[in-house]
Design a protein around this motif. Structure first.
Motif, mmCIF file in Angstrom:
data_model
loop_
_atom_site.group_PDB
_atom_site.id
_atom_site.type_symbol
_atom_site.label_atom_id
_atom_site.label_comp_id
_atom_site.label_asym_id
_atom_site.label_seq_id
_atom_site.Cartn_x
_atom_site.Cartn_y
_atom_site.Cartn_z
ATOM 1 N N UNK A 131 45.419 43.035 30.371
ATOM 2 C CA UNK A 131 45.436 41.829 31.206
ATOM 3 C C UNK A 131 44.021 41.275 31.274
ATOM 4 N N UNK A 132 43.897 39.957 31.370
ATOM 5 C CA UNK A 132 42.595 39.299 31.452
ATOM 6 C C UNK A 132 42.711 38.084 32.367
ATOM 7 N N UNK A 133 41.668 37.834 33.146
ATOM 8 C CA UNK A 133 41.627 36.658 34.014
ATOM 9 C C UNK A 133 40.170 36.296 34.260
ATOM 10 N N UNK A 134 39.958 35.216 34.986
ATOM 11 C CA UNK A 134 38.608 34.699 35.214
ATOM 12 C C UNK A 134 38.183 34.958 36.654
ATOM 13 N N UNK A 135 36.966 35.446 36.824
ATOM 14 C CA UNK A 135 36.351 35.659 38.140
ATOM 15 C C UNK A 135 34.867 35.348 38.002
ATOM 16 N N UNK A 136 34.471 34.186 38.489
ATOM 17 C CA UNK A 136 33.090 33.735 38.302
ATOM 18 C C UNK A 136 32.104 34.476 39.202
ATOM 19 N N UNK A 137 32.589 34.971 40.336
ATOM 20 C CA UNK A 137 31.713 35.657 41.285
ATOM 21 C C UNK A 137 31.901 37.165 41.135
ATOM 22 N N UNK A 138 30.799 37.914 41.192
ATOM 23 C CA UNK A 138 30.878 39.351 40.975
ATOM 24 C C UNK A 138 31.432 40.106 42.182
ATOM 25 N N UNK A 139 31.373 39.523 43.373
ATOM 26 C CA UNK A 139 31.929 40.183 44.556
ATOM 27 C C UNK A 139 33.425 39.890 44.665
ATOM 28 N N UNK A 140 34.223 40.938 44.892
ATOM 29 C CA UNK A 140 35.660 40.791 45.061
ATOM 30 C C UNK A 140 36.413 40.441 43.797
#
Length: 626
Positions: free
Chosen positions: A117-126
């Motif tokens: 699975x892959x998705x986008x998370x621009x912020x490293x927290x949470x």
């Protein structure tokens, strides 16, 4: 397999075999490693370099299980059972739709180089997904709702578009945490907003829509929170935190502790929510559950802090005397409790025996400690000083529960240190386990203290010899620290702080009186007016007694009361009146210079005659009137 230790520096990776040999295995590729991580089950070690991520397994991590080409990986996270590895890459500016978070499946014979699975998370927290204890549920927040997918086989996918269940709380949530139980529940926190109170709730996971509340609590003064489940997953602690303290007593806001618990599977026997009664004001330094899940401890209040233990209903079980401590750690079986003062405190450590009415069984000093952990068997304690928290005196120490220092290893720069949890015997031949098996479920029992003969590694003898040569020592002996004093009171009066010594207030010389005992003549600064009056008196004495170069010592002693070690009430009164007289003289000079005075200052000038009469009544004579 004996317990192992994992240490990472800027140039190498060390793996120690553990007590009593502490044999060392060194790897050479650590100089290019950006992130290193051990799985909670102890089966895997993940290493991330600038252009790849590698997974190693085996008794000494000598077998490479997987290598994938990933650039700029700055964070990694294993699932609780170690079946999945999540990686976070630095977001790409050139690719706006870059899916920088990838989930890798490790529970197969030959893990594929394609992520599950892959998705986008621009912020490293949470950024990381939350997994249940057995890795059979995965949770992800989408706006105001939480979506839950069920992972019950190798063909199951992370299809959050068609989730197993959805949770939509009444208020927008800022944080949530899944319980570590076989039948997990979810605790959600909604902060205070627009006059509505904060809400803390526990939900039972159900297929379709999750809306059954097991327990709930509403309260004010909560901008954020910290959540901690017990190991059984039937109770959760929440520290509600405000950004600002309305009483202006703390820089860190206000802290309040709440307890939510329930009985039966998914709260079938009812739930309960209480506010934990803390008897002292101040911040909450640490709170932690016992591995038995029946008690928890809290360190709270302004220093010296209060240490209290509670049961599942929030009732006080035991309290310790106030002391400067801010860290509490239970041993894996819950029998021993470590309390320590790290950070800006002195680093003193005490080990308590829960089965012996919380009596202290050992003490030792571990100054400048930044990492402190129990061994998986509960027999040893790891303390370490790591960089970049501290860039000097980096190293690790292994202590026996009896307070004996067993092993020392010094480093120029130690970046990471951790225990490798004991791997089950059925995992030594293969890394693959069943989905419903917990590899970290080995039951450990702490040792019983008696006549213990602990083997000390030769490194300890070398370390102690080096410390003695430099004029310092380290060990389990207590140092005379005296009573605790806050930092601002340790150098009162300009003198260096001496442990256990009383702080003396600064002394000053009062004009017209003999100096107090121990005062140095000429140290007290005189005002300009007092210096001018002194000059006038000296010139007048020279005119009246031209043959005498100095005033008579006997007459001067008769006019000035002597100050003994304990001043009499009359002498204290004279000092107070002389202080008023000097203040009146200063106001008269300001009035003569044309400055405007307040009404209270003018009234003070009018009391000059009254002050002088009181001084004459007490036996003090004005030298200017002679």
């Amino acid at each position: 397999m004996s317990t192992q230790l994992f240490a990472k520096t800027s140039t190498e990776i060390n793996l120690f075999q553990g007590y009593p040999s502490f044999d060392e295995l060194t790897r050479d590729e650590a100089e290019t490693i950006q992130v290193s991580l051990l799985s909670p089950c102890g089966r895997f070690m993940a290493l991330a370099t600038a252009d790849a991520v590698q997974i190693f397994t085996g008794m000494e991590f000598s077998n490479r299980l997987l290598r994938v080409a990933l650039k700029d990986v700055y964070d990694m996270q294993f699932s609780p059972s170690g079946n999945f590895l999540s990686t976070w890459e630095r977001p790409s500016i050139a690719e706006p739709d870059h899916k920088n978070v990838k989930i890798w499946d490790l529970n197969v014979e030959t893990p594929p180089e394609v992520p599950r699975y892959a998705y986008q998370a621009k912020v490293q927290s949470g950024w990381v997904l939350q997994f249940s204890k057995l890795d059979n549920f995965a949770l992800k927040q989408f706006g105001k709702e939480i979506r839950i997918v069920k992972l019950d086989g190798e063909e199951s996918t992370f299809n959050f578009d068609k989730p197993y269940s959805k949770l939509v709380p009444e208020q927008p949530i800022s944080s949530f945490l899944i319980s570590p139980a076989e039948f997990p529940t979810i605790c959600t926190f909604s902060p205070e907003k627009s006059g509505k109170p904060a809400v803390l709730s526990i939900y039972a996971i159900a297929e379709g829509v999750t809306d059954k509340k097991i327990a709930s609590k509403t309260f004010f003064k909560a901008d954020s929170c910290q959540l901690k489940w017990n190991q059984q997953g039937n109770a959760v602690l929440c520290v509600a935190i405000t950004d600002f303290d309305s009483s202006n007593k703390s820089y860190y806001g206000e802290n309040t502790l709440y307890l939510l618990s329930f009985q039966g599977v998914n709260g079938a026997l009812g739930g309960k929510s209480v506010r934990v009664p803390l008897s002292k004001e101040g911040p909450i330094h640490d709170f932690t559950w016992s591995p038995t899940s029946r008690q928890f401890g809290v360190i709270y209040g302004y220093m010296p802090a209060t240490i209290t233990f509670f049961d599942l209903r929030g009732n006080v079980v035991h309290s310790l005397p106030e002391q400067p401590k801010n860290t509490m750690l239970f041993s894996p079986s819950g029998r021993y409790i470590l309390i320590a003062g790290f950070g800006n405190l002195q680093g003193s450590v005490e080990v308590l025996d829960r089965h012996d009415k919380f009596n202290c069984i050992s003490k030792f000093d571990a100054a400048n400690t930044s990492v402190c952990k129990w061994s998986p068997g509960g027999e040893f304690i790891l303390t370490a000083t790591t960089s970049p928290r501290l860039r000097v005196d980096n190293g690790l120490k292994i202590w026996h529960v009896s307070g004996t220092l067993c092993f020392v290893k010094e480093y120029k720069e130690l970046l990471k240190i951790d225990w490798r949890h004991k791997v089950s015997q059925n995992l030594e031949k293969s890394h693959v386990i069943a989905k419903n098996e917990d590899p970290a479920s080995d039951n450990f029992s702490d040792p019983k203290l008696g006549k213990i003969e602990v083997k000390i590694h030769p490194s300890v003898l070398e370390y102690n010899a080096k410390r003695q040569k430099n004029g310092s020592s380290d060990g389990a002996k207590d140092k005379p620290t005296g009573a605790y004093r806050p930092p601002h009171a340790r150098r009162a009066g300009g003198a260096a702080s001496v442990p256990g010594a009383a702080v003396k207030p600064s002394q000053r010389v009062i004009p017209g009186m003999a100096p107090p005992p121990g005062a140095v003549p000429g140290v007290a600064k005189e005002s300009k007016a007092a210096a001018k009056n002194k000059k006038k008196r000296e010139s007048k004495k020279k005119e009246t007694t031209p043959d005498a170069t100095q005033p008579d010592a006997d007459s001067q002693a008769a006019n000035q009361p002597r100050v003994n070690k304990e001043a009499s009430p009359e002498e204290k009164k004279i000092r107070s009146l002389l202080k008023k007289l000097r203040a009146i003289e200063s106001l008269k000079q300001k009035l003569a210079a044309g400055e405007s005075l307040e009404d209270t200052q003018l009234l003070k000038i009018q009391t000059e005659d009254k002050v002088c009469k009181e001084l004459e009544f007490l036996g003090w004579k004005n030298e200017d009137a002679q």
